[in-house]
Design a protein around this motif. Structure first.
Motif, short mmCIF file in Angstrom:
data_model
loop_
_atom_site.label_atom_id
_atom_site.label_comp_id
_atom_site.label_asym_id
_atom_site.label_seq_id
_atom_site.Cartn_x
_atom_site.Cartn_y
_atom_site.Cartn_z
N GLU A 53 -25.59 68.05 21.71
CA GLU A 53 -24.33 68.01 20.90
C GLU A 53 -24.23 66.62 20.46
O GLU A 53 -23.07 66.58 19.76
CB GLU A 53 -23.21 68.56 22.05
N GLY A 54 -24.70 65.65 20.79
CA GLY A 54 -24.61 64.24 20.15
C GLY A 54 -23.49 63.43 20.93
O GLY A 54 -22.72 62.56 20.37
N GLU A 55 -23.18 63.85 22.00
CA GLU A 55 -22.21 63.12 22.78
C GLU A 55 -22.56 61.95 23.66
O GLU A 55 -21.66 61.27 24.46
CB GLU A 55 -21.34 64.06 23.67
N ALA A 56 -24.11 61.90 23.68
CA ALA A 56 -24.25 60.76 24.64
C ALA A 56 -24.44 59.25 24.00
O ALA A 56 -24.65 59.10 22.81
CB ALA A 56 -25.68 61.13 25.10
N LEU A 57 -24.58 58.43 24.65
CA LEU A 57 -24.61 57.07 24.48
C LEU A 57 -25.21 56.10 25.42
O LEU A 57 -24.87 56.00 26.71
CB LEU A 57 -23.04 56.41 23.93
N THR A 58 -26.21 55.52 25.27
CA THR A 58 -27.23 54.58 26.16
C THR A 58 -26.64 53.35 26.27
O THR A 58 -26.31 52.82 25.20
CB THR A 58 -28.65 54.68 25.75
N GLY A 171 -21.71 65.86 33.87
CA GLY A 171 -20.29 65.65 33.82
C GLY A 171 -19.41 66.80 33.72
O GLY A 171 -19.92 67.86 33.45
N HIS A 172 -18.28 66.81 34.46
CA HIS A 172 -17.45 67.95 34.14
C HIS A 172 -16.90 68.11 32.57
O HIS A 172 -16.96 67.14 31.87
CB HIS A 172 -16.06 67.50 35.09
N PRO A 173 -16.91 69.17 32.19
CA PRO A 173 -16.89 69.52 30.49
C PRO A 173 -15.58 69.13 30.12
O PRO A 173 -15.44 68.92 28.81
CB PRO A 173 -17.01 71.09 30.56
N GLU A 174 -14.50 68.83 31.02
CA GLU A 174 -13.28 68.39 30.44
C GLU A 174 -12.90 66.78 30.77
O GLU A 174 -12.06 66.40 30.17
CB GLU A 174 -12.30 69.29 31.00
N SER A 175 -13.95 66.11 31.25
CA SER A 175 -13.75 64.73 31.63
C SER A 175 -13.85 63.98 30.22
O SER A 175 -14.77 64.44 29.38
CB SER A 175 -14.66 64.31 32.75
N ASP A 176 -13.38 62.95 29.98
CA ASP A 176 -13.34 62.33 28.65
C ASP A 176 -14.76 61.53 28.58
O ASP A 176 -15.50 61.58 27.28
CB ASP A 176 -12.15 61.35 28.48
N ILE A 177 -15.16 60.82 29.61
CA ILE A 177 -16.11 59.94 29.75
C ILE A 177 -16.92 60.18 30.95
O ILE A 177 -16.18 60.06 31.88
CB ILE A 177 -15.83 58.44 29.62
N ALA A 178 -18.16 60.43 31.02
CA ALA A 178 -18.85 60.81 32.30
C ALA A 178 -19.94 59.58 32.27
O ALA A 178 -20.84 59.66 31.22
CB ALA A 178 -19.42 61.98 32.32
N MET A 179 -19.91 58.96 33.30
CA MET A 179 -20.98 57.60 33.28
C MET A 179 -22.01 57.91 34.44
O MET A 179 -21.75 58.07 35.44
CB MET A 179 -20.16 56.34 33.45
N PHE A 180 -23.34 57.97 33.97
CA PHE A 180 -24.50 58.29 35.08
C PHE A 180 -25.33 56.77 34.83
O PHE A 180 -25.59 56.26 33.76
CB PHE A 180 -25.30 59.41 34.46
N SER A 181 -25.66 56.32 36.01
CA SER A 181 -26.45 55.13 36.31
C SER A 181 -28.02 55.20 36.50
O SER A 181 -28.30 56.32 37.45
CB SER A 181 -26.04 54.35 37.35
N PHE A 182 -28.69 54.58 36.04
CA PHE A 182 -30.20 54.45 36.20
C PHE A 182 -30.63 53.09 36.64
O PHE A 182 -31.86 52.91 36.47
CB PHE A 182 -30.96 55.03 34.95
N GLY A 183 -29.81 52.51 37.50
CA GLY A 183 -30.04 51.19 38.01
C GLY A 183 -30.89 51.26 39.03
O GLY A 183 -31.64 52.06 39.49
N LEU A 196 -23.89 57.42 28.86
CA LEU A 196 -22.46 57.92 29.19
C LEU A 196 -22.31 59.11 28.00
O LEU A 196 -22.67 59.05 26.96
CB LEU A 196 -21.32 56.66 28.46
N ARG A 197 -21.73 60.19 28.62
CA ARG A 197 -21.45 61.29 27.64
C ARG A 197 -19.98 61.13 27.31
O ARG A 197 -18.88 61.17 28.10
CB ARG A 197 -21.48 62.75 28.38
N VAL A 198 -19.54 60.95 25.98
CA VAL A 198 -18.21 60.39 25.52
C VAL A 198 -18.04 61.64 24.60
O VAL A 198 -18.44 61.78 23.32
CB VAL A 198 -18.18 59.13 24.78
N ARG A 199 -16.86 62.40 24.88
CA ARG A 199 -16.55 63.60 24.23
C ARG A 199 -15.98 63.40 22.94
O ARG A 199 -16.27 64.19 21.87
CB ARG A 199 -15.69 64.39 25.06
#
Length: 421
Positions: A53-58, A171-183, A196-199
């Motif tokens: 859907e185009g909501e991701a940001l690396t 991420g929850h479909p209604e959270s505004d920003i869901a942050m996932f780490s690959f550290g 980051l998924r930024v709605r």
């Protein structure tokens, strides 16, 4: 009294965590550092794979992405950001560096979740956002929390750094920003990086524009990181790790510092300059490879091992987050009355029990002392992380559990006081 058989130093040492990266992934990282694929093309592919859907940001790390989002949101100085009371030092420091005020919400130990009534009590006229962390590999039920936060006009950050499970959860479909780490220590590590998924499209656009001004980490720096983790992958083999422990013990040194400092954190917890970077092409390429090769059900083995150790421990200790329906045991935490006594017994028997040196509780603002997170602080003071992952035999799990049962006594933190009506 710790039994005599635990006093002799074991020949092997089971590390508390594994580096969840294969030799093929590490070799691919070196190769990618040399061939230097087109960075923007790979970033676009990773983002599209994560969110069609185009909501991701690396981003360079979760801390980098969080810092980026706060810049783009541009809250007025003095605005308050609510936090799950247990977090890492770097996240809290980012808020403070932007002249914002971190405010804790104390936790329910059974789920390690901020309690709804305490969230409502913590919300004030200057509250702008809430950061909710899924801890230890669990996944929280967030419907009620997000509904409350949005009714109060708050931006909801969902910190999923410890909760990655492939396509099963983005991420929850209604959270505004869901942050996932690959550290470095994360489940599908690329030795760094975050998604980051930024709605909100406008917010995502502002974040991207700010990030485009950042320098890209040099490919040589990532190649050095890969080489270092090749060495660490050898060091963390139980016989080698046991030798390191014995050498440090003979020299009167604590092995904790050199090993922990080497495996943790993509960037230091220091200046904002160190986290305001973009992922290099090679790191993006490794992240893409990890996502493509991820197999659903990959964490089933961790869940089985965790459930097995949980049964073996019985009621000898308190198990935080044990009431959550989904638990992948990214780490296996327990609460005990005398953590250092248990840690010494475990290490002498070859199990790298430890506390969480990079974690801290968020302190209440001086003018709001009633929000001091006494439950979370007490839990952190009594917490021990046990080794528990595929590769350990049932016999080793039982041996570890026996030490815990014989040495530890359960500790239950005080429950947060009910919020006033």
């Amino acid at each position: 009294m710790i039994r005599a058989r635990y006093v002799e130093i074991s020949n092997i040492m089971w590390p508390r965590v594994q580096l969840k990266v294969g030799w093929g992934d590490l070799a691919f990282g070196l190769w990618s550092s040399l061939r230097k694929p087109d960075r923007d093309t790979v970033a676009q592919r990773v983002e599209a794979r994560w969110s069609p859907e185009g909501e991701a940001l690396t981003c360079f790390s979760v801390r980098s992405g969080f810092d980026l989002a706060l810049q783009a949101l541009a809250f007025p100085p003095g605005s308050e950001i609510l936090f799950s009371a247990l977090n890492i030092k770097g996240m809290i420091r980012i808020v403070e560096k932007q002249a914002l005020v971190p405010v804790p919400v104390d936790l329910d130990i059974e789920k390690m979740a901020p309690r709804l009534d305490l969230i409502e009590r913590a919300i004030g006229p200057n509250t702008k956002a809430i950061v909710i962390a899924h801890l230890f590999g669990t996944r929280l039920e967030l419907d009620a929390v997000i509904d409350l936060a949005h009714r109060k006009g708050l931006v909801v950050f969902e910190d999923c750094a410890q909760a990655f499970d492939g396509k099963a959860y983005k991420g929850h479909p209604e959270s505004d920003i869901a942050m996932f780490s690959f550290g470095p220590l994360k489940t599908a590590t690329a030795l760094g990086g975050a998604i980051l998924r930024v709605r909100d499209a406008a917010l995502r656009s502002r974040m991207r524009a700010i990030q485009d001004t950042y320098p890209v980490q040099p490919s040589g720096a990532y190649a050095k990181r890969v080489l270092k983790f090749m060495g660490l992958k050898i060091v963390l083999l139980p016989p080698v790790f046991g030798l390191l422990f014995r050498l440090c013990h003979m020299m009167g040194k604590d092995y904790e510092d050199p090993v922990s400092d080497a495996v943790r954190n993509v960037a230091s917890l220091g200046s904002s300059r160190k986290i305001r970077k973009r992922m290099p092409a090679a790191m993006l390429a490794v992240l893409e490879r990890r996502l493509i090769r991820w197999r659903e059900g990959s964490l089933d083995g961790f869940a089985r091992m965790g459930d097995s150790l949980r049964r073996k421990l019985g009621d000898s200790v308190v198990l935080p987050a044990s009431a959550n329906r989904i638990h992948n045991y990214w780490v296996f935490p327990i609460l005990t009355d005398d953590p250092m006594r248990l840690i010494r017994a475990l290490r002498s028997a070859g199990f790298d029990g430890a506390n969480l040196p990079r974690s801290k509780t968020v302190s209440a603002p001086p003018e709001r002392p009633e929000l001091e997170p006494d439950t979370a602080k007490d839990a952190l003071d009594h917490l021990v992380v046990l080794p528990c992952y595929p590769g350990m035999s049932e016999a080793e799990l039982e041996r570890q559990a026996r030490i815990v049962r014989e040495v530890a006594r359960p500790h239950r933190p005080p429950q947060p006081a009910l919020a006033a009506e």
